[in-house]
Motif scaffolding. Structure first.
Motif, PDB file in Angstrom:
ATOM      1  N   GLN A  85       0.697  -1.240  -0.008  1.00 11.04           N
ATOM      2  CA  GLN A  85      -0.016   0.155  -0.063  1.00 11.04           C
ATOM      3  C   GLN A  85       0.934   1.217  -0.048  1.00 11.04           C
ATOM      4  OE1 GLN A  85      -3.527   0.068  -0.290  1.00 11.04           O
ATOM      5  NE2 GLN A  85      -3.174   2.172  -0.462  1.00 11.04           N
ATOM      6  N   SER A  86       1.935   1.267   0.859  1.00  9.66           N
ATOM      7  CA  SER A  86       2.767   2.426   0.811  1.00  9.66           C
ATOM      8  C   SER A  86       3.520   2.641  -0.488  1.00  9.66           C
ATOM      9  CB  SER A  86       3.734   2.073   2.133  1.00  9.66           C
ATOM     10  OG  SER A  86       4.970   2.621   1.649  1.00  9.66           O
ATOM     11  N   GLU A  87       3.911   1.624  -1.196  1.00  5.83           N
ATOM     12  CA  GLU A  87       4.418   1.755  -2.422  1.00  5.83           C
ATOM     13  C   GLU A  87       3.625   2.156  -3.491  1.00  5.83           C
ATOM     14  OE1 GLU A  87       7.928   1.473  -3.436  1.00  5.83           O
ATOM     15  OE2 GLU A  87       8.149   1.306  -1.168  1.00  5.83           O
ATOM     16  N   LYS A  90       3.020   5.908  -3.026  1.00  2.00           N
ATOM     17  CA  LYS A  90       4.132   6.724  -3.554  1.00  2.00           C
ATOM     18  C   LYS A  90       3.849   6.795  -5.059  1.00  2.00           C
ATOM     19  CE  LYS A  90       7.733   4.933  -0.407  1.00  2.00           C
ATOM     20  NZ  LYS A  90       8.569   3.921  -0.306  1.00  2.00           N
ATOM     21  N   ARG A  91       3.542   5.841  -5.739  1.00  2.00           N
ATOM     22  CA  ARG A  91       3.374   5.995  -7.187  1.00  2.00           C
ATOM     23  C   ARG A  91       2.005   6.678  -7.870  1.00  2.00           C
ATOM     24  NH1 ARG A  91       5.789  -0.025  -8.718  1.00  2.00           N
ATOM     25  NH2 ARG A  91       7.617   0.025  -7.265  1.00  2.00           N
ATOM     26  N   VAL A  92       0.863   6.464  -7.029  1.00  2.00           N
ATOM     27  CA  VAL A  92      -0.358   6.779  -7.482  1.00  2.00           C
ATOM     28  C   VAL A  92      -0.842   7.186  -6.281  1.00  2.00           C
ATOM     29  CG1 VAL A  92      -2.521   6.310  -8.609  1.00  2.00           C
ATOM     30  CG2 VAL A  92      -0.475   5.086  -9.161  1.00  2.00           C
ATOM     31  N   PRO A  93      -0.734   8.690  -5.644  1.00  2.00           N
ATOM     32  CA  PRO A  93      -1.123   9.048  -4.581  1.00  2.00           C
ATOM     33  C   PRO A  93      -2.697   9.146  -4.525  1.00  2.00           C
ATOM     34  CG  PRO A  93       0.677  10.481  -5.097  1.00  2.00           C
ATOM     35  CD  PRO A  93       0.250   9.416  -6.232  1.00  2.00           C
ATOM     36  N   GLY A  94      -3.358   8.588  -3.393  1.00  2.00           N
ATOM     37  CA  GLY A  94      -4.904   8.829  -3.337  1.00  2.00           C
ATOM     38  C   GLY A  94      -5.588   7.753  -3.778  1.00  2.00           C
ATOM     39  N   ILE A 119       8.918 -13.336 -10.271  1.00  2.00           N
ATOM     40  CA  ILE A 119       8.371 -11.840 -10.298  1.00  2.00           C
ATOM     41  C   ILE A 119       9.013 -11.341  -8.976  1.00  2.00           C
ATOM     42  CG2 ILE A 119       6.120 -12.323 -11.602  1.00  2.00           C
ATOM     43  CD1 ILE A 119       5.083 -12.764  -8.630  1.00  2.00           C
ATOM     44  N   THR A 120       8.925  -9.696  -9.187  1.00  3.52           N
ATOM     45  CA  THR A 120       9.600  -9.039  -7.993  1.00  3.52           C
ATOM     46  C   THR A 120       8.415  -8.546  -7.432  1.00  3.52           C
ATOM     47  OG1 THR A 120       9.853  -7.231  -9.386  1.00  3.52           O
ATOM     48  CG2 THR A 120      11.484  -8.707  -9.338  1.00  3.52           C
ATOM     49  N   TYR A 121       8.827  -7.893  -6.161  1.00  8.27           N
ATOM     50  CA  TYR A 121       7.713  -7.122  -5.302  1.00  8.27           C
ATOM     51  C   TYR A 121       7.511  -5.992  -6.180  1.00  8.27           C
ATOM     52  CZ  TYR A 121       7.189 -10.010  -1.683  1.00  8.27           C
ATOM     53  OH  TYR A 121       7.006 -11.381  -0.841  1.00  8.27           O
ATOM     54  N   ASP A 122       8.174  -5.380  -7.187  1.00  8.45           N
ATOM     55  CA  ASP A 122       7.724  -4.269  -8.031  1.00  8.45           C
ATOM     56  C   ASP A 122       6.727  -4.707  -9.112  1.00  8.45           C
ATOM     57  OD1 ASP A 122       8.273  -1.580  -9.225  1.00  8.45           O
ATOM     58  OD2 ASP A 122       8.970  -2.676 -10.925  1.00  8.45           O
ATOM     59  N   ASP A 123       6.831  -6.084  -9.422  1.00  8.59           N
ATOM     60  CA  ASP A 123       5.779  -6.677 -10.328  1.00  8.59           C
ATOM     61  C   ASP A 123       4.409  -6.589  -9.549  1.00  8.59           C
ATOM     62  OD1 ASP A 123       7.652  -7.012 -12.526  1.00  8.59           O
ATOM     63  OD2 ASP A 123       8.237  -8.844 -11.608  1.00  8.59           O
ATOM     64  N   VAL A 124       4.520  -7.162  -8.274  1.00  4.20           N
ATOM     65  CA  VAL A 124       3.491  -7.340  -7.516  1.00  4.20           C
ATOM     66  C   VAL A 124       2.766  -5.734  -7.320  1.00  4.20           C
ATOM     67  CG1 VAL A 124       2.786  -7.649  -4.975  1.00  4.20           C
ATOM     68  CG2 VAL A 124       4.121  -9.378  -6.204  1.00  4.20           C
ATOM     69  N   ILE A 125       3.478  -4.858  -6.968  1.00  4.35           N
ATOM     70  CA  ILE A 125       2.762  -3.460  -6.680  1.00  4.35           C
ATOM     71  C   ILE A 125       2.391  -3.056  -8.070  1.00  4.35           C
ATOM     72  CG2 ILE A 125       3.642  -1.099  -6.279  1.00  4.35           C
ATOM     73  CD1 ILE A 125       5.842  -2.570  -4.453  1.00  4.35           C
ATOM     74  N   CYS A 126       3.041  -3.286  -9.276  1.00  2.06           N
ATOM     75  CA  CYS A 126       2.560  -2.833 -10.470  1.00  2.06           C
ATOM     76  C   CYS A 126       1.083  -3.426 -10.921  1.00  2.06           C
ATOM     77  CB  CYS A 126       3.429  -2.994 -11.609  1.00  2.06           C
ATOM     78  SG  CYS A 126       4.809  -1.870 -11.567  1.00  2.06           S
ATOM     79  N   GLU A 127       0.960  -4.562 -10.579  1.00  2.00           N
ATOM     80  CA  GLU A 127      -0.251  -5.512 -10.484  1.00  2.00           C
ATOM     81  C   GLU A 127      -1.288  -4.951  -9.743  1.00  2.00           C
ATOM     82  OE1 GLU A 127      -3.092  -8.298 -12.219  1.00  2.00           O
ATOM     83  OE2 GLU A 127      -1.354  -7.348 -12.974  1.00  2.00           O
ATOM     84  N   TYR A 128      -1.083  -4.603  -8.503  1.00  5.28           N
ATOM     85  CA  TYR A 128      -2.113  -4.278  -7.598  1.00  5.28           C
ATOM     86  C   TYR A 128      -2.488  -2.915  -8.048  1.00  5.28           C
ATOM     87  CZ  TYR A 128      -4.003  -3.228  -2.992  1.00  5.28           C
ATOM     88  OH  TYR A 128      -4.987  -3.220  -1.849  1.00  5.28           O
ATOM     89  N   ILE A 129      -1.767  -1.876  -8.486  1.00  7.14           N
ATOM     90  CA  ILE A 129      -2.063  -0.541  -9.124  1.00  7.14           C
ATOM     91  C   ILE A 129      -3.004  -0.970 -10.329  1.00  7.14           C
ATOM     92  CG2 ILE A 129      -1.224   1.416 -10.297  1.00  7.14           C
ATOM     93  CD1 ILE A 129       1.197   1.199  -8.483  1.00  7.14           C
TER      94      ILE A 129
END
Length: 190
Positions: A85-87, A90-94, A119-129
Motif C-alpha cells: 500500500q505504501s509503495e 508513492k506511485r499513485v497518491p490517493g 516476479i519481483t515485489y515491483d511486479d506485485v505492486i504494478c499489478e496491484y495498481i
C-alpha cells in the motif's frame, strides 16, 4: 455424488474438509475453500488427485520486502500489505484499494509462481495498481457465493433489505441449483 450435485450444494468449510477426509483426499490445514473444492471436483472427475496439481505448502521463511526482491514466499501478513500500500501510495497518491483487489492479486501471484515465473515485489505492486485502477468493479470472488448473492440481490431487487436477501439466500441454499442471484431469480417460484 456427481460433480453437478457437488457444485449445486452449498458447502461450509468444515463440511468440505470432512468430505475430503472421507474421500481420502490429502490437503494442508491452511488450504482455502476454493482450493479444496477444486481438489474434490478433480477427485469426482478422475477418482484421483493429481499430486502435481496439489497446492504446495508454503515455506515459512518470509521474503525481504523491497521492490527488487523476487517473490518466493509471499505472506498475507499486515506488514506485507502495508509495504504494498505504501509503495502504491508513492506511485499513485490517493488511489484507494478496490473490493477484491487483494484476492485477485493473490491469485495472480499464485498463478505466476505455479508456472515457474520469476516476479519481483515491483511486479506485485504494478499489478496491484493495475487492479485498483480497473474501471468498474473487479470480478466477484468465486468462492464467496454467499457474499456475491447478497450484494447482487441488494443491487437488483427494488427496495430490498438485508433481511430479504438473507431469506432468499436461505431458500437458494436448500435448492439443488447453482448458488447465485441469476439462478435464484430463475427458480424462486419453483
Amino acid at each position: 455424488m456427481t460433480i453437478n450435485e457437488f457444485e449445486n450444494t452449498y458447502w461450509y468449510m468444515g463440511e468440505l474438509k470432512a468430505l475430503a477426509k472421507f474421500l481420502e483426499i490429502p490437503f494442508d490445514s491452511k488450504i482455502r475453500k476454493d482450493q479444496l473444492e477444486a481438489l474434490i471436483i478433480q477427485f469426482l472427475e478422475t477418482g484421483t488427485v493429481n499430486q502435481k496439481n496439489r497446492f504446495p505448502i508454503k515455506n515459512r521463511n518470509r521474503d525481504i520486502l523491497n521492490n527488487h526482491t523476487y517473490v518466493e514466499n509471499f505472506s498475507n501478513k499486515k506488514e506485507t500489505w502495508e509495504f504494498i500500500q505504501s509503495e502504491m501510495d508513492k506511485r499513485v497518491p490517493g488511489l484507494k484499494p478496490k473490493s477484491g483487489a487483494k484476492y485477485w492479486l493473490n491469485r495472480w501471484i499464485e498463478n505466476k509462481l505455479s508456472h515457474g515465473e520469476k516476479i519481483t515485489y515491483d511486479d506485485v505492486i504494478c499489478e496491484y495498481i493495475r487492479l485498483n485502477q480497473t474501471e468498474g468493479r473487479l470480478p466477484q470472488i468465486p468462492s464467496c457465493k454467499f457474499n456475491n448473492f447478497i450484494s447482487d440481490y441488494l443491487a437488483n431487487e427494488k427496495n430490498a433489505t438485508r433481511e430479504d436477501a438473507l431469506e432468499a439466500w436461505t431458500k437458494l441454499k436448500d435448492m439443488k441449483v447453482k448458488k447465485d442471484y441469476i439462478t435464484w431469480k430463475e427458480n424462486k417460484n419453483t
